[in-house]
Design a protein around this motif. Structure first.
Motif, PDB file in Angstrom:
ATOM      1  N   HIS A 156       0.865  -0.818   0.004  1.00  0.00           N
ATOM      2  CA  HIS A 156       0.480  -0.169  -0.149  1.00  0.00           C
ATOM      3  C   HIS A 156       0.660   1.426   0.192  1.00  0.00           C
ATOM      4  N   LEU A 157       1.811   1.163   1.042  1.00  0.00           N
ATOM      5  CA  LEU A 157       2.601   2.280   1.415  1.00  0.00           C
ATOM      6  C   LEU A 157       3.674   2.515  -0.372  1.00  0.00           C
ATOM      7  N   LEU A 158       3.721   1.811  -0.499  1.00  0.00           N
ATOM      8  CA  LEU A 158       5.341   1.233  -2.267  1.00  0.00           C
ATOM      9  C   LEU A 158       3.778   2.305  -3.415  1.00  0.00           C
ATOM     10  N   GLU A 159       2.823   1.432  -3.236  1.00  0.00           N
ATOM     11  CA  GLU A 159       2.645   1.764  -4.081  1.00  0.00           C
ATOM     12  C   GLU A 159       2.618   3.583  -4.195  1.00  0.00           C
ATOM     13  N   LEU A 160       1.902   3.889  -3.309  1.00  0.00           N
ATOM     14  CA  LEU A 160       1.255   5.626  -2.813  1.00  0.00           C
ATOM     15  C   LEU A 160       2.190   5.965  -3.163  1.00  0.00           C
ATOM     16  N   ILE A 187       0.841   6.853   9.106  1.00  0.00           N
ATOM     17  CA  ILE A 187       1.566   4.945   9.454  1.00  0.00           C
ATOM     18  C   ILE A 187       1.044   5.734  11.403  1.00  0.00           C
ATOM     19  N   VAL A 188      -0.136   4.777  11.855  1.00  0.00           N
ATOM     20  CA  VAL A 188       0.284   4.601  13.189  1.00  0.00           C
ATOM     21  C   VAL A 188       0.129   3.409  14.261  1.00  0.00           C
ATOM     22  N   GLY A 189       1.102   3.443  15.035  1.00  0.00           N
ATOM     23  CA  GLY A 189       1.315   2.129  15.445  1.00  0.00           C
ATOM     24  C   GLY A 189       2.109   2.316  16.668  1.00  0.00           C
ATOM     25  N   LYS A 196      11.688   3.327   6.242  1.00  0.00           N
ATOM     26  CA  LYS A 196      12.134   3.032   5.412  1.00  0.00           C
ATOM     27  C   LYS A 196      12.693   1.895   4.717  1.00  0.00           C
ATOM     28  N   CYS A 197      12.329   0.713   4.546  1.00  0.00           N
ATOM     29  CA  CYS A 197      12.211   0.334   3.701  1.00  0.00           C
ATOM     30  C   CYS A 197      11.660   0.351   2.734  1.00  0.00           C
ATOM     31  N   VAL A 198      10.210   1.180   2.545  1.00  0.00           N
ATOM     32  CA  VAL A 198       9.472   1.278   1.575  1.00  0.00           C
ATOM     33  C   VAL A 198      10.220   2.326   0.677  1.00  0.00           C
ATOM     34  N   LEU A 199      10.951   3.148   1.142  1.00  0.00           N
ATOM     35  CA  LEU A 199      11.579   3.919   0.417  1.00  0.00           C
ATOM     36  C   LEU A 199      13.085   3.252  -0.222  1.00  0.00           C
ATOM     37  N   ARG A 200      13.179   2.329   0.737  1.00  0.00           N
ATOM     38  CA  ARG A 200      14.576   1.637  -0.067  1.00  0.00           C
ATOM     39  C   ARG A 200      13.851   1.064  -1.399  1.00  0.00           C
ATOM     40  N   ASP A 201      12.988   0.446  -1.629  1.00  0.00           N
ATOM     41  CA  ASP A 201      12.673  -0.017  -2.516  1.00  0.00           C
ATOM     42  C   ASP A 201      12.384   0.709  -3.827  1.00  0.00           C
ATOM     43  N   LEU A 202      11.674   1.322  -3.143  1.00  0.00           N
ATOM     44  CA  LEU A 202      11.683   3.057  -3.638  1.00  0.00           C
ATOM     45  C   LEU A 202      12.629   3.355  -4.929  1.00  0.00           C
ATOM     46  N   LEU A 203      13.290   3.918  -4.128  1.00  0.00           N
ATOM     47  CA  LEU A 203      14.795   4.605  -5.011  1.00  0.00           C
ATOM     48  C   LEU A 203      15.174   3.770  -5.565  1.00  0.00           C
ATOM     49  N   GLU A 204      14.609   2.427  -5.504  1.00  0.00           N
ATOM     50  CA  GLU A 204      15.529   1.655  -6.672  1.00  0.00           C
ATOM     51  C   GLU A 204      15.564   1.592  -8.504  1.00  0.00           C
ATOM     52  N   PHE A 212      -7.235  16.013   4.451  1.00  0.00           N
ATOM     53  CA  PHE A 212      -6.816  14.458   4.784  1.00  0.00           C
ATOM     54  C   PHE A 212      -7.263  13.250   3.641  1.00  0.00           C
ATOM     55  N   SER A 213      -6.725  12.847   3.523  1.00  0.00           N
ATOM     56  CA  SER A 213      -6.911  11.616   2.717  1.00  0.00           C
ATOM     57  C   SER A 213      -7.613  10.687   3.353  1.00  0.00           C
ATOM     58  N   HIS A 214      -7.349  10.543   4.335  1.00  0.00           N
ATOM     59  CA  HIS A 214      -7.979   9.268   5.214  1.00  0.00           C
ATOM     60  C   HIS A 214      -7.211   7.930   5.595  1.00  0.00           C
ATOM     61  N   ARG A 215      -5.979   7.689   4.924  1.00  0.00           N
ATOM     62  CA  ARG A 215      -5.444   6.845   4.524  1.00  0.00           C
ATOM     63  C   ARG A 215      -4.522   6.611   5.647  1.00  0.00           C
ATOM     64  N   GLN A 216      -4.881   5.646   6.320  1.00  0.00           N
ATOM     65  CA  GLN A 216      -4.144   5.287   7.761  1.00  0.00           C
ATOM     66  C   GLN A 216      -3.233   3.323   7.614  1.00  0.00           C
ATOM     67  N   ILE A 217      -2.559   3.772   7.559  1.00  0.00           N
ATOM     68  CA  ILE A 217      -1.772   2.275   7.550  1.00  0.00           C
ATOM     69  C   ILE A 217      -1.652   1.922   9.039  1.00  0.00           C
ATOM     70  N   HIS A 218      -2.453   0.995   9.960  1.00  0.00           N
ATOM     71  CA  HIS A 218      -1.783   0.759  11.173  1.00  0.00           C
ATOM     72  C   HIS A 218      -0.705  -0.673  11.102  1.00  0.00           C
ATOM     73  N   LEU A 219       0.371   0.002  12.217  1.00  0.00           N
ATOM     74  CA  LEU A 219       0.848  -0.719  13.060  1.00  0.00           C
ATOM     75  C   LEU A 219       1.015  -2.325  13.597  1.00  0.00           C
ATOM     76  N   LEU A 220       0.270  -2.744  13.336  1.00  0.00           N
ATOM     77  CA  LEU A 220      -0.238  -3.393  15.172  1.00  0.00           C
ATOM     78  C   LEU A 220       0.883  -4.856  15.070  1.00  0.00           C
ATOM     79  N   SER A 221       2.067  -4.963  16.323  1.00  0.00           N
ATOM     80  CA  SER A 221       2.399  -6.148  16.199  1.00  0.00           C
ATOM     81  C   SER A 221       1.703  -7.530  17.139  1.00  0.00           C
TER      82      SER A 221
END
Lengths: 949, 427
Positions: free
Chosen positions: B39-43, B58-60, B71-79, B203-212
């Motif tokens: 989701h985040l990467l595509e966005l 990003i909430v968690g 960071k992971c997503v950015l790393r992928d994106l910047l490839e 705000f677009s109301h997109r929330q990514i909830h990170l709950l482990s």
């Protein structure tokens, strides 16, 4: 002052004879006939029940057609009413519906109106004159129009389909099935009903004089054109009538304002209707605009020097009822006298001048010149034909013609001086030319747009919005569709032609004929009031968008800019991406559906202020996402365009946003900077603005100031708001202030009296969108892109409407749904469209709160702590406890669970973690064990979340 | 980590030990759900490549890996070369940019707009805002470089005056201006309620909830991977031994118990790191492996109660005062006390014992009392501090009874009578 020369006819309406009967309930007298006499003319016209009449509409060229059923008046005799059976002109039938006819409509054809949405009671004073209507068999060919003022009825129209006339209907001969009438031979192009659907090439060809065209123009064909023109008018009623109720209020206030600036009226009104399709019903027009129009007409007849011209202009119209109208007779000879002097070619040209013509002319020429022309008219008969020649065409595109002509006026003044009389003619002829030229090409361009629009309409019909769509609403949308490029090019062409038009008289005449011919070629006149009156203008709305609203970018030493990218952004690839791009809130929609009413109100408010050169304030409120700012911007775009074509005086648009400044006093700085480009401190700027708005200056433009997020301009002394609302009241300020805020009662809540009083009572509130409107918004945004299932859209719009009515939310959800759809595993049964499941998922993502999941995902000690909190709350009977108290419970719970007892530090850590997520509300942590703890979730939620473990 | 190549198969143990550390491989630590990452990467990809403006939160809870996800997503994106070339990044942190003025300067600086000279941003607050907005407004979807705004501690930005910055960022993201993506990172679940409604609407109301939703077995596995040496470790034999040692360690019963307790306490990766670092720091040349005892010791350190530890360092007099306070708390049910009351309570104890050993002067006791206040073991009740004399200032005890009793047990050479006094029900 250029409006003063407008002609008016004053008609006097009297009952003839004694009332036939008296209705006790309604207190009305019924009469058999009505006498209309025109001031200054001995001739009178008698209207009897059962007679066909022309009724004034908003387009004088194409008055509505109706049949009188009965006539009645109230006791006082002041109110004269007529109950009528409406007929619809071809031009009033929506273009898309004309296809149902299955043949080319005859330009003089009218349809018996059987729709229900039209008020059949009209004010008798809106009756213009009788007209001759012939009922024809369906199969029968249209008689070769011997009389241009005769109208033919074959079918009836109920706003959805064409039907054969029932024999019971007031129509005499029920027409048999329709053989598609080959009309091409019938050259009369309705010069009148601007050929929205007419092919464009004519315009291109304009410069080359075509002998054939001239010949044809010279022969009688033109009559048909004129007839259609008048026929076109009636149709308007049809379309308009559908929106009776909705429009009434809006048009009432707007018409009141309009009357102030009478000279402007026609243009103004047309524009309004154009831009907000639902603006006025036929009824409105009858009721409201009648006043101004009547005055117009009355003036026409009463001003002696104009009589001659009047005859010109009136004759063709009169002819319809010529046999019966004595007045018409009287006038005809005059016209004939003129006609004698006219060349054959000229005579052939249809004359459709009406009360509007002079005004149009006047508008297009400078006032003195207008006067002169009128004065000359009686004598310079030789010249008249030319003007006539010009006139019909101008009528054809009525207001358009005005617009188009104006630039030419500006370019010409030097030429005029040497020989005014001649040049005036030129001028006059130029204008029609231009108008015709401007109209024709655009219509062709629009064909693709029409296709699109018809598709939209189909979709929308599903939404049960049939009514809205049938009427002009969707037509507007059609006209917004043309891409900017096309519009750009068309406007370019216009300019070229304007230049070309100035070149010589003859050429112009030829050209005009050509364009008329072109119009005739595709003699399907669009059926809208819009079409007849202002179709040419509508598309303009879009190109406006290119023009930035008045704020000049002030160059500074450092240019604010984001570096540009090396690779261009990728275009959307598939349907879903396309849909997503369209659904983005930022994508500028072609139109703003569902805000027509508000659009019109704001438009007429601002326009009237600009035209009058006065100032005023308006307060617009509404919850976020209801299109307040968008509507105002749309209005400004339209007005800006109107100003660009010299329809209204030029003005300056400035926008400030309370949220986009650091301090309320920065408002002064920003306004000043936008106005003059000066930089100044807040105090200095306030002083400068004070001076600017307080003193008279020659040739000052009206300034339109949009203040968004007004509530943030609040200061303790409220001097910013005070000044903003005080300046418009100054005599020379010419400042229109539009303010936008979220709360309806802002003036009452935060403004002190002297500020609230200056703000005035011009308020408007934007209601949250209903689910239907939201659906329509999405539809119109998606346009023809089919990416959603019907049900899915319905679900989104219903859900959002129930929660907030925020269009932004709605669009965001749809966008998210397309993403989900894109990434969901391919289902063999799926249609590839966004379905219910995707939308549900998006809704869940956006609307569900994460509290319960968060509790479930918390660590064991955190969960125990939450449990301890609840246990302690229960014990205390309060919703608040100190950590120490909860900790005791926590340890006890640990013992129960068979865990090692936690230390205070551990417990506090758990507590802090919960506090950071805001599952708990905590006091500052330095209080340690003494800090008080509250739950930020309901106890039930916590228990529910913990139970499942 | 290692500058040496794999050729040096045998390093001195000391070398190896210095290179032992916690495995920093990001993706192995967190197991993000694919959907969220995608989701985040595509966005962000759409912003970077298509020029579509977006906003997302990003909430968690803390330590759930919010920043790591980004960071992971950015790393992928910047490839992606295309994205790498065009994307501009602006990193803001609510703890650093405490108001909009600072935040604006920082944004301008990071974007290298034209009013930046060197590292200095010129102009007033209002000018800066105007400048930035103008810059963003001039851009358009297809031609401007997309800007990624990362707002760490997003909730703190919501406390800025009028939420001007948020309003403007979201407004830009919802209008046809320069393409931007606003990514907010916050641990507050109720963050949306902090937003003003007009800001919220934008705000677009997109929330990514990170709950482990980490289970204990996954937790154990994570411990193992964190401690294991990577394949590329220069000395493969040492690595082999080490990894075997880690495996046996994780299988140990007592270790499992300790880890279970940690797991119960918190699933936060950072607290786990703390524990493991404490273990690793005990590794030496003499003892090149982690023993279960190390873990137990580390765990003891982690769970040690800070306040109770402080009590160990108090003098007998101060301890006696604390005990007097505890008794006062028992008697008066948590009502605040002052120095005089504590002194009286202490005197009662002394009279009973009639022991001169604790016979202190009044000023000495007052000094001890003040020392306790400095240690924040007691704190004055709010409001009354200014006027009243020190002796009569009302105080509260900041310790739980359990902490006092625990401290007494561990206090070195605590006199038995003091202990008894503390245990007795009444002073």
């Amino acid at each position: 002052m250029k409006y003063f020369t407008r002609l008016r006819v004053r008609r006097v309406y009297k009952w003839r004879g004694e009332p036939l009967s008296f209705n006790r309930k309604l207190k009305t007298f019924e009469y058999g006939s009505l006498v209309i006499s025109v001031d200054g003319l001995p001739r009178t016209t008698v209207i009897n029940a059962g007679q066909h009449i022309l009724i004034e509409g908003e387009d004088e060229d194409n008055p509505y057609v109706a049949k009188v059923i009965r006539l009645f008046g109230d006791e006082s005799g002041k109110q004269k009413k007529a109950v009528v059976q409406w007929f619809v002109r071809v031009s009033e039938v929506p273009l898309s519906k004309l296809k149902l006819l299955g043949r080319e409509p005859h330009p003089q054809e009218i349809f018996l109106y059987q729709g229900r949405s039209c008020d059949d009671e009209v004010n008798a004073e809106s009756i213009l004159r009788p007209v001759q209507v012939k009922h024809l068999d369906r199969a029968a060919p249209f008689p070769d129009s011997g009389d241009k003022d005769t109208l033919f009825v074959k079918l009836s129209w109920d706003s959805k389909t064409f039907r054969e006339l029932e024999s019971a209907a007031p129509v005499a001969s029920p027409p048999p099935p329709t053989p598609p009438l080959p009309k091409p031979s019938l050259p009369p192009s309705p010069p009148r009903s601007p050929p929205t659907a007419a092919p464009a090439p004519a315009r291109r060809a304009l410069p080359t004089p075509d002998p054939a065209v001239m010949r044809r123009a010279a022969s009688g064909e033109v009559r048909g054109g004129r007839a259609t023109a008048s026929a076109g008018k009636v149709g308007v009623t049809e379309a308009e009538s559908l929106h009776l109720a909705s429009r009434l209020s809006a048009s009432k206030c707007s018409s009141a304002r309009r009357r102030k600036a009478i000279a402007r009226t026609p243009g103004v009104r047309k524009k309004l209707q154009l831009s907000s399709p639902e603006a006025t019903t036929r009824q409105d027009i009858l009721d409201e605009d009648r006043a101004s129009e009547m005055m117009l007409a009355q003036r026409l007849s009463s001003s002696p020097p104009l009589t001659l011209r009047l005859t010109h202009s009136l004759t063709p119209l009169r002819k319809a009822g010529a046999a019966t109208t004595p007045r018409a007779h009287r006038l005809t000879p005059l016209r004939k006298a003129h006609a004698a002097a006219v060349t054959a070619e000229d005579t052939a040209v249809p004359l459709e001048p009406d009360s509007r013509t002079p005004s149009a002319r006047d508008d297009s020429t400078s006032p003195q010149q207008g006067d002169e022309t009128e004065a000359e008219l009686p004598t310079a008969s030789g010249r008249t034909p030319r003007r006539r020649n010009a006139t019909p065409r101008r009528n054809s595109s009525s207001s358009r013609g005005q617009k188009a002509s104006t630039p030419s006026r500006q370019t010409e003044p030097n030429q005029r001086e040497p020989g005014l009389t001649v040049l005036i003619e030129e001028d006059n002829e130029n204008s029609p030319m231009l108008s015709a030229a401007a109209v024709t090409p655009r219509s062709s361009k629009r064909k693709s747009a029409q296709l699109v629009s018809s598709r939209i309409r189909k979709q929308l019909n599903l939404l049960e919005n049939l009514q809205v769509l049938n009427s002009d609403g969707d037509d507007d949308e059609d006209e917004f569709v043309p891409s900017k490029k096309e519009l750009q090019s068309s406007s370019d062409e216009e300019e070229e032609e304007e230049e070309g038009a100035l070149e010589s008289d003859e050429e112009e005449e030829v050209l005009s004929k050509k364009s008329r011919r072109a119009a005739a070629g595709s003699c399907t006149p669009r059926s809208k009031r819009k079409t007849t009156s202002t179709s040419a203008r509508t598309p303009r709305k879009t190109p406006n968008k290119k023009i930035p609203p008045g704020t000049p970018r002030t160059p500074r030493h450092a240019t604010p800019s984001i570096p540009s990218r090396s690779l261009p952004a990728r275009r959307p690839g598939n349907v879903l991406e396309e849909a997503r791009a369209r659904l983005h809130v930022s994508s500028v929609p072609e139109s703003l559906p569902c805000r027509e009413q508000e659009f019109q109100d704001v438009y007429s408010f601002v326009e009237s202020k600009i035209v009058d050169g006065t100032g005023g304030c308006m307060y617009i409120s509404g919850v976020p996402g209801t299109g307040k700012t968008a509507t105002v911007h749309e209005v400004m775009r339209c007005l800006q365009h109107a100003a660009d074509v010299d329809e209204i005086p030029p003005f300056h648009f400035i926008e400030i946003n309370g949220m986009k400044m650091t301090d309320p006093h920065q408002a002064y700085v920003q306004i000043l900077q936008n106005l003059t480009g000066q930089k100044a401190t807040a105090d200095h700027a306030a002083a400068l603005l004070e001076k600017r708005f307080g003193s008279a200056a020659p040739r000052k433009e009206t300034t339109v100031l949009l203040v968004d997020e007004l509530d943030l301009l609040w200061t303790r002394k409220q001097n910013v708001m005070y000044n903003l609302f005080d300046w418009p009241t100054r005599r020379h300020a010419r400042l229109v202030v539009l303010t936008i805020a979220n709360t309806m009662d802002l003036p009452e809540r935060i403004m002190i009296n002297r500020v609230a009083s200056r703000l005035g009572l011009t308020r408007m509130s934007f209601q949250p969108y209903s689910f239907k409107q939201l659906q329509q918004i999405i539809m119109s945004r998606l346009n023809k892109v089919k990416a959603f299932e019907e049900d899915a859209l319905q679900l989104v719009s219903r859900k959002v409407a129930a929660l907030s009515g925020d269009a932004r939310r709605c669009l965001d959800i749809c966008r998210r749904a397309t993403e989900i759809c894109e990434h969901s595993p391919a289902d063999p049964f799926s249609t590839g469209l966004v379905g219910m499941s995707h939308v549900m998922e998006a809704l869940n993502e956006m609307f569900s709160s994460a509290y319960i999941t968060a509790i479930r995902c918390a660590s064991l000690q955190e969960q125990l702590f939450l449990r301890a909190v609840i246990a302690e709350f229960r014990r205390l009977g309060l919703e608040e406890a100190t950590f120490q108290q909860v900790f005791v419970q926590h340890r006890a719970l640990c013992r129960v669970e068979g865990l090692q007892p936690v230390s205070v530090s551990e417990g506090l850590a758990a507590c802090q973690r919960l506090g950071a997520c805001r599952l708990l509300l905590l006091e500052p942590s330095r209080l340690g064990v003494l800090q008080r703890v509250r739950l930020n979730v309901s106890q039930d939620d916590v228990l529910f979340a913990l139970k499942d473990d | 980590m290692s500058k040496r190549t794999a050729k040096d198969a045998h390093l001195p143990v000391g070398e190896c030990v210095t290179q032992v550390g916690i495995n920093q491989d990001l993706s192995s630590v967190y197991n993000f759900s694919d959907a969220q990452e995608l989701h985040l990467l595509e966005l962000l990809k759409r912003t970077a490549i298509h020029g579509e403006s977006n906003s997302v939160l990003i909430v968690g809870p803390r330590g759930a890996g919010k920043t790591m996800l980004l960071k992971c997503v950015l790393r992928d994106l910047l490839e992606d070369k295309e994205a790498q070339k065009s994307l501009l990044q602006v990193h803001l942190n609510g703890l650093l940019q405490t108001d909009d003025r600072i935040a604006l300067k920082e944004i301008t600086r990071q974007l290298h707009l034209e009013n930046v000279v060197g590292d200095k941003v010129f102009g007033s607050f209002a000018e800066n805002l105007g400048f930035l907005l103008e810059a963003l407004k001039k851009g358009d979807r297809s031609s401007s470089r997309p800007v990624l705004f990362i707002l760490d501690e997003f909730d703190l930005f919501a406390h800025h005056k009028n939420q001007t910055l948020l309003y403007n960022l979201f407004d830009v993201s919802q209008s046809a201006q320069a393409p931007i993506a606003v990514v907010g990172i916050t641990c507050r679940l109720d963050v949306l309620e902090l937003l003003e409604k007009r800001v919220k609407s934008r705000f677009s109301h997109r929330q990514i909830h990170l709950l482990s939703s980490l289970t204990f077995t996954q937790y154990l596995e994570r411990v193992r991977t964190q401690l294991s040496l990577p394949d590329g470790f220069p000395d493969s034999r040492f690595a082999q031994d080490w990894n075997d040692g880690v495996k046996t360690l994780c299988g140990d019963k007592s270790v499992e118990e300790v880890l279970q307790r940690h797991y119960n306490s918190s699933k936060d990766v950072r607290s786990l790191h703390m524990l493991l670092m404490l273990c690793l720091s005990r590794v030496s040349v003499a003892k090149p492996a982690i023993k279960p005892a190390d873990l137990l010791e580390a765990s003891r350190l982690c769970f040690a109660d800070a306040k109770a530890n402080m009590l160990h360092g108090l003098s007998i007099l101060e301890l006696c005062l604390i005990i007097a306070m505890k008794h006062l708390n028992d008697v008066y049910e948590g009502e605040p006390f002052n120095h005089q009351m504590v002194h009286n309570e202490f005197k009662k104890f002394l009279q009973r014992k009639s022991n001169s050993m604790y016979n202190f002067e009044q000023p000495v006791i007052l000094k001890a009392f003040e020392h306790l206040q400095q240690l924040e073991l007691i704190r004055p009740v709010d409001g009354s501090s200014a006027k009243t004399q020190r002796e009569y200032q009302l105080m509260r005890l900041m310790l739980d009874h359990s902490q006092i009793m625990e401290a007494l047990q561990k206090y070195p050479q605590c006199p038995t009578d003091v202990k008894q006094w503390a245990m007795s029900a009444f002073g």
